[in-house]
Design an enzyme around this catalytic site. Structure first.
Site, PDB file in Angstrom:
ATOM      1  N   MET A 105      38.097  35.666 107.352  1.00  0.00           N
ATOM      2  CA  MET A 105      37.374  36.270 108.470  1.00  0.00           C
ATOM      3  C   MET A 105      35.880  36.089 108.222  1.00  0.00           C
ATOM      4  SD  MET A 105      37.749  40.173 109.968  1.00  0.00           S
ATOM      5  CE  MET A 105      37.498  40.915 108.355  1.00  0.00           C
ATOM      6  N   HIS A 106      35.251  35.295 109.088  1.00  0.00           N
ATOM      7  CA  HIS A 106      33.831  35.040 108.879  1.00  0.00           C
ATOM      8  C   HIS A 106      33.021  34.956 110.162  1.00  0.00           C
ATOM      9  CE1 HIS A 106      35.206  31.002 109.958  1.00  0.00           C
ATOM     10  NE2 HIS A 106      33.951  30.712 110.227  1.00  0.00           N
TER      11      HIS A 106
END
Length: 440
Positions: free
Chosen positions: A208-209
């Site tokens: 998750m970025h």
């Protein structure tokens, strides 16, 4: 012939490795230029050595920065190299700032551009990647397109079918090639060795970025609340430093890190990560490339987004868009874990990106273009020649190639009454509506 390849980020290196390898095998002169975007130890010479490809001939060490500053510095450095090396074609891959810079510079120097992974569209112009990929496509001479859907995207924007090559995606070549390297090497990261990944059940690999998730406290809280409920899974979260800082600022990091079933670890090297994903029960991600890798590795994917430039993975059945909806995340993850038929259907989804021969097809096309003199960028002599765009229904057995030869035309689109068809030379047009340009 000389081929120049522009690389900027780790995913570009990974996906271009099979093509670089294929060029080397054929003894073609090549120049590898690394912009130095996102530079860290994973971008060092060791990374190229790990993937068993040549280290770059040039590294312009751009580093991080604003989009404008970074792109400008890249253009300056790339231009200097291209003026010196004078390649016949410049290859760019994907949708990064390096792609934009390489395409713009090569176009200005009248050097042919080959865009690998062309035609992807999220239709979200707030994404910098969407701007980059569209601009690169405008500049390109050859389009190496992963799927028919991506080709149709380009056709609908007015690009000629003659320059489109549906070759699958080199991510398949890369996964197969690099997984063998990773298996021979085994896990090297200590945190994975300590977790004994190969003996662990029900692994959920999380990445998750993206800012739309990480920077939105409501969305990221929903995602973390979903993770809390998935306590029958071993969640492995190689966390990006920016994501970690944002979660700490929101007061959410310790809450997540203290969950017994969540294992927050530092970012992984590519080969360790590939080995981890291949051992996973499912992948939860907001990454574009990981959606492709998941379906290639036969691992179900849940994507933390509401749109994707990889819609083929969803259509094929190997990927589900869950956004930041807590219940959608939990329900689909549980279904993959508990419903064997459902999980197998996702695992056995037909890979829309080919069977792993994309690099070979790409270099075949480049060699053919070079031999036919089609890589020479010259001002057209008939620039003022006119054409008329028409739409008709075909009611005879005639192929695309036959129709174009007879009518002195170029077909852009073909509709069979249910869906758009890519107008390949051999496609029988009987019963189809077509849009075409006719020279006058």
């Amino acid at each position: 012939m000389k081929i120049a390849t522009v690389l900027g980020t780790r995913p570009e290196i990974i996906k271009m490795a099979p093509i670089i390898d294929e060029i080397s095998k054929r003894g073609i002169d090549q120049v590898i230029l690394h912009t130095g975007q996102h530079y860290d130890k994973e971008m060092s010479d060791n990374f190229f050595k790990d993937l068993e490809i040549p280290t770059p001939d040039y590294n312009i060490h751009v580093g991080s920065g604003t989009h404008g500053k970074q792109t400008g510095l890249m253009m300056e450095g790339i231009e200097e190299v291209l003026l010196k090396e004078k390649p016949d074609i410049v290859l760019v891959q994907g949708d990064t700032n390096a792609v934009l810079a390489g395409a713009l510079v090569a176009a200005k120097l009248h050097i042919a551009i080959g865009h690998v992974e062309a035609g992807l569209r999220s239709f979200d112009m707030t994404m910098p990647e969407e701007v980059n990929r569209r601009a690169a496509d405008v500049c390109s001479a050859m389009y190496f397109v992963p799927t028919t859907q991506s080709a149709i995207n380009l056709l609908s924007e007015g690009f000629s079918r003659k320059n489109l090559f549906i070759i699958g995606n080199t991510v398949v070549d890369a996964c197969f090639r690099h997984l063998e390297i990773a298996k021979k090497r085994g896990f090297e990261e200590e945190s994975l060795k300590m977790l004994n990944i190969e003996e662990m059940d029900n692994i959920l690999t999380l990445t998750m970025h993206r800012a739309e998730n990480v920077d939105d406290i409501t969305r990221v809280t929903n995602i973390i609340d979903a993770l809390k409920e998935l306590d029958d899974m071993n969640i492995i979260f190689p966390i990006h430093p920016r994501t970690k800082n944002t979660l700490q600022n929101f007061g959410l990091f310790d809450e997540l890190n203290n969950l017994n079933h969540v294992h927050v670890i530092k970012p992984l090297g590519y080969l360790d990560f590939l080995l981890l994903t291949s051992n996973s029960t499912l992948i939860l991600t907001d990454s574009g490339g990981l959606q492709e890798e998941a379906i290639t590795l036969d691992v179900p994917a849940l994507t933390l987004r509401y749109n994707t430039e990889r819609p083929e993975t969803v259509t094929a059945g190997g990927n589900i868009l869950v956004g930041s909806n807590k219940q959608a995340i939990v329900d689909n993850a549980r279904k993959i874990l508990d419903d064997e038929d459902f999980a197998n259907k996702m695992r056995n989804a037909v890979n829309p990106y080919g069977q792993g021969n994309s690099a070979e097809l790409t270099v075949d096309a480049i060699e053919k273009y070079y031999d036919e003199g089609l890589l020479d960028i010259k001002a057209p002599e008939n620039i003022m020649a006119s054409f008329v765009r028409k739409m008709i229904k075909i009611e005879e057995d005639i192929s695309v190639e036959e129709f174009e030869n007879r009518e002195d035309a170029l077909i852009h689109m073909a509709f069979d009454g249910e869906k758009m068809q890519f107008p390949a030379d051999e496609l029988n047009l009987n019963g189809m509506m077509i849009v075409y340009d006719k020279r006058e």
